[in-house]
Design a protein around this motif. Sequence first.
Motif, mmCIF file in Angstrom:
data_model
loop_
_atom_site.group_PDB
_atom_site.id
_atom_site.type_symbol
_atom_site.label_atom_id
_atom_site.label_comp_id
_atom_site.label_asym_id
_atom_site.label_seq_id
_atom_site.Cartn_x
_atom_site.Cartn_y
_atom_site.Cartn_z
ATOM 1 N N ALA A 76 0.830 -1.252 -0.004
ATOM 2 C CA ALA A 76 -0.034 -0.018 -0.018
ATOM 3 C C ALA A 76 0.788 1.143 -0.019
ATOM 4 C CB ALA A 76 -1.060 -0.133 1.250
ATOM 5 N N LYS A 77 1.887 1.078 0.830
ATOM 6 C CA LYS A 77 2.995 2.478 0.908
ATOM 7 C C LYS A 77 3.477 2.713 -0.525
ATOM 8 C CE LYS A 77 4.740 5.623 3.218
ATOM 9 N NZ LYS A 77 3.794 6.771 3.818
ATOM 10 N N ASP A 79 2.254 1.704 -3.557
ATOM 11 C CA ASP A 79 1.300 2.314 -4.431
ATOM 12 C C ASP A 79 1.177 3.575 -4.100
ATOM 13 O OD1 ASP A 79 1.180 -0.330 -5.504
ATOM 14 O OD2 ASP A 79 -0.767 -0.773 -4.437
ATOM 15 N N GLN A 80 1.076 3.923 -2.728
ATOM 16 C CA GLN A 80 0.836 5.670 -2.363
ATOM 17 C C GLN A 80 2.065 6.410 -2.978
ATOM 18 O OE1 GLN A 80 0.773 6.190 1.622
ATOM 19 N NE2 GLN A 80 0.144 8.300 1.614
ATOM 20 N N GLY A 83 2.055 6.445 -6.792
ATOM 21 C CA GLY A 83 0.712 6.961 -7.314
ATOM 22 C C GLY A 83 -0.062 5.883 -8.040
ATOM 23 N N GLY A 86 -5.156 3.404 -5.455
ATOM 24 C CA GLY A 86 -6.229 4.565 -5.230
ATOM 25 C C GLY A 86 -7.496 3.928 -5.430
ATOM 26 N N SER A 87 -8.493 4.939 -5.485
ATOM 27 C CA SER A 87 -9.733 4.851 -5.342
ATOM 28 C C SER A 87 -10.112 4.316 -6.910
ATOM 29 C CB SER A 87 -10.618 5.961 -4.842
ATOM 30 O OG SER A 87 -10.314 6.973 -5.768
#
Length: 98
Positions: A76-77, A79-80, A83, A86-87
Amino acid sequence: MKIIIFAAGVAVGYVIGTRAGRGAYEDLRRKWRGFAGSDTVQHVKGDVKDLAGRTASDVGGKVSETVSKVTEKASAKIDQVTGKGGSDAGPATPSPAV
């Protein structure tokens, strides 16, 4: 630690062998085999083996759960930071029309 125990065993064997002779050594050996082969010792040995197996299984399960959680958080980190994710499922920036 194992080396200390081994050295102590060698020392005891040497002393018994040199002072008492072969008969005392054989007597000690017979007594040890009787003790190690007794039903009580064998029962305790089996219990310890079972406990070790159960403990290893429990610890393995907990390690697996922890690794899964850490992997999810790291993913998750990543991906954050990159970029991704996400939603919405689409790309972060619109693609140019051709």
